[in-house]
Scaffold this active site. Sequence first.
Site, PDB file in Angstrom:
ATOM      1  N   GLY A 114       0.789  -1.226   0.000  1.00  0.00           N
ATOM      2  CA  GLY A 114       0.000   0.000   0.000  1.00  0.00           C
ATOM      3  C   GLY A 114       0.813   1.264   0.000  1.00  0.00           C
ATOM      4  O   GLY A 114       0.265   2.365   0.078  1.00  0.00           O
TER       5      GLY A 114
ATOM      6  N   GLU B  20      -5.305  -3.926  -5.222  1.00  0.00           N
ATOM      7  CA  GLU B  20      -4.357  -5.034  -5.195  1.00  0.00           C
ATOM      8  C   GLU B  20      -4.976  -6.259  -4.539  1.00  0.00           C
ATOM      9  O   GLU B  20      -4.783  -7.390  -5.009  1.00  0.00           O
ATOM     10  CB  GLU B  20      -3.074  -4.601  -4.471  1.00  0.00           C
ATOM     11  CG  GLU B  20      -2.240  -3.624  -5.290  1.00  0.00           C
ATOM     12  CD  GLU B  20      -1.095  -2.989  -4.531  1.00  0.00           C
ATOM     13  OE1 GLU B  20      -0.235  -2.366  -5.178  1.00  0.00           O
ATOM     14  OE2 GLU B  20      -1.056  -3.102  -3.292  1.00  0.00           O
TER      15      GLU B  20
ATOM     16  N   GLY C 108       2.073   2.556  -2.432  1.00  0.00           N
ATOM     17  CA  GLY C 108       1.625   3.290  -3.616  1.00  0.00           C
ATOM     18  C   GLY C 108       0.143   3.603  -3.605  1.00  0.00           C
ATOM     19  O   GLY C 108      -0.402   4.062  -4.614  1.00  0.00           O
TER      20      GLY C 108
ATOM     21  N   LYS D 104      13.345  -5.761   1.491  1.00  0.00           N
ATOM     22  CA  LYS D 104      11.936  -5.873   1.891  1.00  0.00           C
ATOM     23  C   LYS D 104      11.671  -7.070   2.800  1.00  0.00           C
ATOM     24  O   LYS D 104      10.594  -7.182   3.391  1.00  0.00           O
ATOM     25  CB  LYS D 104      11.025  -5.973   0.652  1.00  0.00           C
ATOM     26  CG  LYS D 104      11.189  -4.828  -0.345  1.00  0.00           C
ATOM     27  CD  LYS D 104      10.840  -3.495   0.276  1.00  0.00           C
ATOM     28  CE  LYS D 104      10.693  -2.384  -0.756  1.00  0.00           C
ATOM     29  NZ  LYS D 104      11.920  -2.123  -1.521  1.00  0.00           N
TER      30      LYS D 104
END
Length: 219
Positions: free
Chosen positions: A95, A103, A97, A121
């Site tokens: 999220g 999504e 973006g 990540k």
Amino acid sequence: MTQDELKALVGRAALEHVVPGTIVGVGTGSTVNFFIDELAKIKDRIAGAVSSSNRSTERLQAHGIRVLDANEVESLPVYIDGADEIDQRGFMIKGGGAALTREKIVADLAERFVCIADASKLVTTLGRFPLPVEVIPMARAQVARRLARLGGEAVLREGVVTDNGNVILDVRGLSITDPLAMETEINQWPGVVTVGIFARHRASVCLLGTPEGVRTLHF
């Protein structure tokens, strides 16, 4: 290798998970942009794509890739998207973006979720990256108060309106040891559209970009 080079590496590797002749679920973000550019090279071998954001749709169409509405498909063999964080069980925070709701919709259509990310990540416990929560504007303050009771500090993402016309709260200070339970609870609150914990729709595979190459994690 730079972070962009790592993203390009996993973007190329993701092509191996595309099922020829089918519709591909395509996510959103900088890593996915590299995947879209690679997907364009085999566009004649796929039936099209379902996209999770207006930005990705525009990039796909610019490459001449047919984009279908999610309502036009019953299922997808694979959804390929990035993550802001992913743990060793395949649970993710997404999220960054602001496309988390769409999504999740596309992920729900897919049989498999392939996460593409650089090694930074991968985390032990989710929560270092601020947790995005998409909320209906009139519920912003109430949802922020509820999040504070969980130990999080919710801050409105200034100047951001989602593709769905809502706002994003970014929540800092959470240590998400039980992602499924937290996702379930927050999603039940009035005014929450969705929370950026992907536990019910966790990754099946993660292609992790490292200086040594692509590391594949199976969950």
